[in-house]
Scaffold this motif. Structure first.
Motif, PDB file in Angstrom:
ATOM      1  N   ARG A   2      81.934 148.079  -7.798  1.00 56.97           N
ATOM      2  CA  ARG A   2      81.991 149.006  -8.914  1.00 56.97           C
ATOM      3  C   ARG A   2      82.760 150.266  -8.511  1.00 56.97           C
ATOM      4  N   ARG A   3      82.643 150.614  -7.244  1.00 59.13           N
ATOM      5  CA  ARG A   3      83.347 151.802  -6.756  1.00 59.13           C
ATOM      6  C   ARG A   3      84.799 151.515  -6.405  1.00 59.13           C
TER       7      ARG A   3
ATOM      8  N   GLY B 275      85.880 148.781 -10.073  1.00 59.36           N
ATOM      9  CA  GLY B 275      85.106 148.790 -11.313  1.00 59.36           C
ATOM     10  C   GLY B 275      85.969 149.070 -12.532  1.00 59.36           C
ATOM     11  N   ASN B 276      86.894 150.027 -12.417  1.00 56.19           N
ATOM     12  CA  ASN B 276      87.649 150.352 -13.636  1.00 56.19           C
ATOM     13  C   ASN B 276      88.804 149.391 -13.923  1.00 56.19           C
ATOM     14  N   CYS B 277      89.040 148.421 -13.030  1.00 57.12           N
ATOM     15  CA  CYS B 277      89.968 147.340 -13.406  1.00 57.12           C
ATOM     16  C   CYS B 277      89.274 146.347 -14.330  1.00 57.12           C
TER      17      CYS B 277
ATOM     18  N   PRO C 285      86.382 146.962 -16.687  1.00 57.60           N
ATOM     19  CA  PRO C 285      85.340 147.826 -17.263  1.00 57.60           C
ATOM     20  C   PRO C 285      84.157 147.037 -17.841  1.00 57.60           C
TER      21      PRO C 285
ATOM     22  N   ALA D  12      80.178 147.576 -16.258  1.00 55.71           N
ATOM     23  CA  ALA D  12      79.684 148.654 -17.115  1.00 55.71           C
ATOM     24  C   ALA D  12      78.329 149.172 -16.630  1.00 55.71           C
TER      25      ALA D  12
END
Ligand code: SAM
Ligand code: ZN
Length: 1002
Positions: free
Chosen positions: A572-573, A576-578, A580, A584
């Motif tokens: 997630r760190r 994670g934003n690849c 979402p 979540a």
């Protein structure tokens, strides 16, 4: 029932050969997807591959088999006979040589079936799994089968796995030329599947190349920041592992010394290298100093300080109890931050092997500096997520024990320096993302980052305070946190340097990952479909799948979601934003996870008990049934840990609308260890083959009622056809019993329910009792080779059947008593949790329920056979013959001592001083005894007489007392000789008795 051509898997499967390949595969590392990333309880690819081929290809000998498939299969098999003989294994070669000489042989459809099964068996071999010849043939057959069975020309069959886990099944589906749809509830599993099924097929070797390039970049960047925290020695030596011990204060009266918690003082124990620690009590400073002993001998090396959770002080000798150890460590959140560094393992340039030294100021200084740097970064950190994961790590009784000692967040498992290394690598991946932005195609960029994030997970596994130092390993030897499927406390741990090219370092982890990328790229796979979804509400529409093949969770076997949080919090760190949607939530989704959790964690999962598990599994099976095409086939894998458990699973499948058509045990354990643990029934996984139970018009059927009398009549016929065929292939014992369940269940589960004349509905449970009985009767007929087994009393029948159940045939490992002992001794626990260490057991052990079923099937009653079988809790033990001596010879005899002492048995049976070896010198003092009441008792008496060297007495017993005149004694002896494990005393003794037969005139 719908009329359809049977698939190969519904008629036959070379399970012995497939099992051998599956077992061997466990020791293969290079390029195997299991080295991409850990996933618990992965299925061996060999088994998946064979099962998919056999499930997708029809049986050419089935009258309904499309001619086009037969023709294609014939052509391909002839081509193998003509061109690829060298690629076949010995077992297949003979047959194919025959085809080479006479290709016309393959005109026979049964012969063609055998050829295909041989091909499948050989293809299961890991070494053949990337050979083009195999791949091409398999893919052509898959496609032809699909089209012949009604698939649109040019399309491929769709294989769906709703519990995809580490991705073994969908990968094999792609390999053999099918389409794959993989889903799992768990985001970590979904990522693994994405790499294997989407990224590798899409980007191939380019992905591997890019990952290599950027992986090296990451290492260089991270090194810039981290090198100072892992200083080299002034003499050029490189520290490869730091050994740490958590500590407590001794609670002995007036002591208060610092006690390092160390399990064993050995540092190296391999070949000619043996190094150990010596603890030197330093009373003045109230602590323990260390010394390193080279060439240590056993007697120089003391005990560790911690045993089953309590700690013994080397200074005052007081043992601080478990509860206090827990309390103390808990107060210090596990005590990693102030653990004691007691040894540094190094390598030296130009010198072989490892060197061991005590820590220096330089080492300690680097650790301090790392802690300060971590603190600084944390202070300055802004952002929604904590730098070091602060997500909760729950206690789960008997599974996650580390939290009891204060490791209550996932980040707390890392020492400050370990955490700093993880953060730095995480941050570097972040930088990489910025750097790659816009440079590559977006999808490729994400694939690269995903690969590197998974690589970081591999590093993380070995970079925790629950990772042990492995004193026996050849490499740097840090054992990952998940060497089991739980999180036990670890007192003394090993810390590797993540920047070194060693098993615990980034580079090595990257290599493992790259191997898989490259190896799988060679396969030239079509792209699969991967999504995150619960199997309880599958996204696919009705009737769409041609095959649903899945390996669902099994009761409380593995707490996947909780285990995977270890990785999830880091993913997630990093990425994670690849993704979402996948990341979540702070932790992996648990609510819908199908797992029996209540026993481990009644607070979080009070409702998730065995019943809940069964309900959810029924629901998931119904979903599988819904998406499967009416002409399609299902395969569901179950471990058979307890007969009860998996009877419930069968019920779940039948309730969900399936009918079972075959069942195949595939043995996947490498050693006999696990197998022996629960005796007859553990190592194999049963593959249940099933079909939707439907009317010929295709509608779901609910009212097809079977007549109990018909079912009962058909059952023994099916078993009679099936069992000897299995035996011919070497499938005997428990494996054969489980392989019989398929055909037996086909008789039963084709109906929506079966009713007695009274209208009473027959439960599956009741039916299964009949199945066991039918199998037992049939097996007994085989054991006594036509002789009427009913002529023997129940004890003989039970003994024979018992031993048969435990046997695994000529190709397997037979369960010798020693193996049973070994297995039951296993599992060591050292975290002070109540370990249910099984007692040492000798004799032949079966799960009680299995024993009861077998006995019942033979008309025997365990309660009446106390002199033969001992029942204790869940297990039943057929007593070793030596343990029956008191019963057989009366009071005058003493129990033989433990086998371990290797005392000659003859000295023991009739008490000390009695009996000397050999016929002539035989001491006459033979206590009088009466011949046993049953044939088995008399045979055991004969065996014991032989075993004690009482040849004369044996002769008297057989000839004068007439025991040998009963032909049943010899028939039983013959049968048991084939059943006792080769290395057992019983085998030697019964053969000894048999040898006398002729000489004595029988
Ligand atoms: C036995 S494992 C599959 C292992 C896989 N065959 C392999 O070789 O790696 C079972 C899987 O079911 C998943 N699972 C549990 N409950 C689920 C649910 N409700 N929906 C989907 N997957 C679930 C778990 O995450 C786990 O990966
Ligand atoms: Zn003390």
């Amino acid at each position: 029932m719908m009329d359809y051509p049977k698939r190969l898997i519904e008629v036959d499967l070379p399970i012995k050969r497939i099992s051998a390949h599956a077992r061997r595969e466990k020791s293969i590392r290079h390029g195997h997807i299991s080295t991409l990333h850990i996933w618990w309880a992965r299925r061996p690819l060999a088994a998946c591959r064979a099962v998919i081929c056999a499930a997708l290809w029809p049986d050419p000998a089935d009258p309904l088999c499309p001619e086009s498939f037969r023709q294609a299969a014939r052509t391909w098999m002839r081509q193998w006979a003509a061109n690829h003989l060298t690629l076949l294994e010995a077992e297949s070669l003979k047959r194919f040589l025959g085809y080479q000489k006479d290709p016309g042989k393959l005109d026979d459809n049964e012969e063609l079936r055998c050829a295909l099964l041989d091909f499948i068996a050989d293809f299961a071999n890991w070494d053949n799994s990337t050979r083009w010849e195999y791949l091409q043939t398999a893919r052509a057959l898959t496609q032809t089968a699909h089209e012949a069975l009604g698939g649109l020309p040019g399309t491929r069959p769709l294989v769906v796995d709703p519990f995809a886990g580490g991705g073994a099944i969908p990968l094999e589906a792609l390999r053999v030329g099918a389409d794959a749809f993989a889903s799992d509830l768990n985001p970590v599993a979904v990522l693994l599947n994405k790499v294997v099924l989407e990224y590798i097929p899409k980007y191939g070797q380019q992905l591997a190349d890019e990952v290599r390039k950027w992986g090296e970049w990451v290492k260089k960047e991270a090194e810039k920041e981290l090198a100072e925290f892992y200083p080299k020695d002034p003499d050029g030596a490189t520290p490869i592992a730091y050994l740490w011990a958590r500590t407590i204060r001794c609670e002995g009266p007036g002591c208060g010394a610092e006690v390092p918690l160390i399990r064993s003082l050995w540092l190296a124990k391999k070949g000619n290298r043996s190094v150990a620690l010596r603890l030197i009590p330093n009373r003045k400073e109230k602590r323990v100093d260390f010394e390193i002993i080279e060439n240590a001998r056993g007697r120089d090396v003391g005990e560790g300080t911690v045993r089953r959770g309590s700690a013994t002080c080397p200074i005052c000798g007081y043992t601080t109890p478990v509860a206090s150890v827990r309390r103390q460590l808990k107060e210090r959140r596990g005590g990693t931050a102030d653990a004691r560094l007691f040894c540094v393992v190094t390598t030296r340039p130009g010198q072989q092997g490892r060197f061991y030294r005590l820590p220096t100021e330089r080492d300690l200084g680097a650790v301090k500096k790392a802690a300060a740097e971590l603190e600084r970064r944390q202070r300055e950190h802004q952002g929604p997520l904590s730098l070091v994961p602060d997500e909760a790590l729950p206690v789960m009784s008997g599974v996650f024990n580390a939290p009891i000692y204060g490791h209550d967040t996932w980040g707390s498992l890392f020492t400050p320096r370990q955490a700093l290394a993880m953060l730095t690598l995480t941050r570097t991946l972040f930088k990489l993302r910025e750097k790659l932005n816009g440079m590559l195609e977006n999808g490729l960029e994400i694939a690269i980052l995903c690969s590197l994030a998974l690589t970081l997970n591999k590093v993380a596994e070995r970079l925790t305070s629950l990772s042990r130092y492995d004193t026996s390993a050849k490499m740097s030897g840090i054992i990952g946190i998940f060497s089991g499927q739980r999180l036990p406390m670890v007192w003394d741990f090993g810390e590797g340097n993540p920047l070194l090219d060693r098993s615990s370092g980034w580079e090595q982890c990257l290599k493992w990952h790259l191997d898989v990328l490259s190896e799988c790229s060679k396969l030239d796979l079509y792209c699969g479909n991967v999504i995150a979804s619960s199997a309880l509400a599958h996204p696919l529409s009705n009737d769409i799948a041609n095959c649903v093949f899945t390996d669902p969770p099994y009761y409380n076997a593995v707490p996947y979601a909780d285990l995977s949080d270890f990785f999830y919090v880091w993913l997630r760190r990093t990425i994670g934003n690849c993704y979402p949607d996948l990341f979540a939530d702070p932790l992996t989704p648990k609510e819908e996870e199908i797992c029996e959790m209540a026993g481990w964690d009644p607070d979080r999962y009070p409702h998730k008990d065995g019943k809940w598990f069964e309900q959810k599994m029924t629901q998931a099976m119904a979903e599988g049934w819904r998406i499967l095409n009416p002409a399609g086939v299902g395969v569901v894998v179950f471990a058979h840990k307890s007969t009860d458990g998996w009877e419930a699973m069968l019920q779940a499948m039948i309730d969900a609308g399936w009918t079972i058509t075959a069942s195949w045990p595939i043995d996947t354990e490498m050693s006999t260890r696990l197998r022996a643990r629960n005796s007859a029934a553990l190592a194999s996984s049963i593959h249940l083959v099933c079909r939707p139970r439907i009317n010929s018009d295709g509608s779901g059927q609910t009212d097809n009622i079977g007549d109990w009398r018909d079912v009962l009549q058909e059952l023994p016929r099916r078993i009679h056809d099936w069992l000897p065929r299995l035996a011919k292939e070497g499938v005997v014992g428990a494996d054969a019993i489980f392989a019989c369940l398929g055909p037996a269940l086909e008789v039963f589960s084709r109906y929506s329910r079966v009713e007695k004349a009274s209208g009473e509905v027959v439960t599956l449970k009741e039916y299964l009792e009949h199945v066991w009985a039918a199998v037992a009767r049939e097996a007994l007929g085989m054991i006594f080779e036509g002789a009427d087994a009913t002529g023997f009393e129940e004890d003989a029948r039970l003994t024979a059947m018992w031993l048969w159940t435990l046997s695994t045939g000529p190709n397997g490992n037979s369960h010798t008593r020693n193996q049973l002992e070994f297995g039951l001794e296993a599992e060591e626990r050292d975290d002070g949790e109540e370990a249910s260490r099984p007692a040492k057991i000798s004799g032949f052990v079966l799960e009680y329920d299995a024993a009861r079923k077998i006995a019942q099937g033979l008309g025997a009653h365990l309660e009446n056979l106390a002199s033969l079988v001992e029942v204790k809790g869940e297990t039943a033990r057929l007593l070793p013959v030596a343990e029956r001596s008191r019963y057989l010879f009366g009071k005058g005899t003493s129990q033989p001592g433990g086998r371990k002492k290797k005392q000659p048995v003859q000295m023991q049976i009739f008490g000390p001083g009695a009996g000397a070896k050999g016929e002539e010198g035989e001491a006459g003092e033979m206590p009088a005894f009466s011949p046993g009441a049953t044939v088995l008792d008399r045979l055991h008496q004969s065996m014991l007489l032989f075993g004690t060297g009482r040849g004369e007495a044996l002769k008297r017993f057989l000839v004068e007392e007439g025991a040998g005149r009963d032909p049943r004694l010899w028939r039983l002896a013959q049968a048991l000789s084939a059943l006792y494990p080769a290395s057992s005393e019983e085998k030697r003794w019964v053969d000894g008795v048999l040898v006398r037969k002729k000489g004595l005139g029988f």
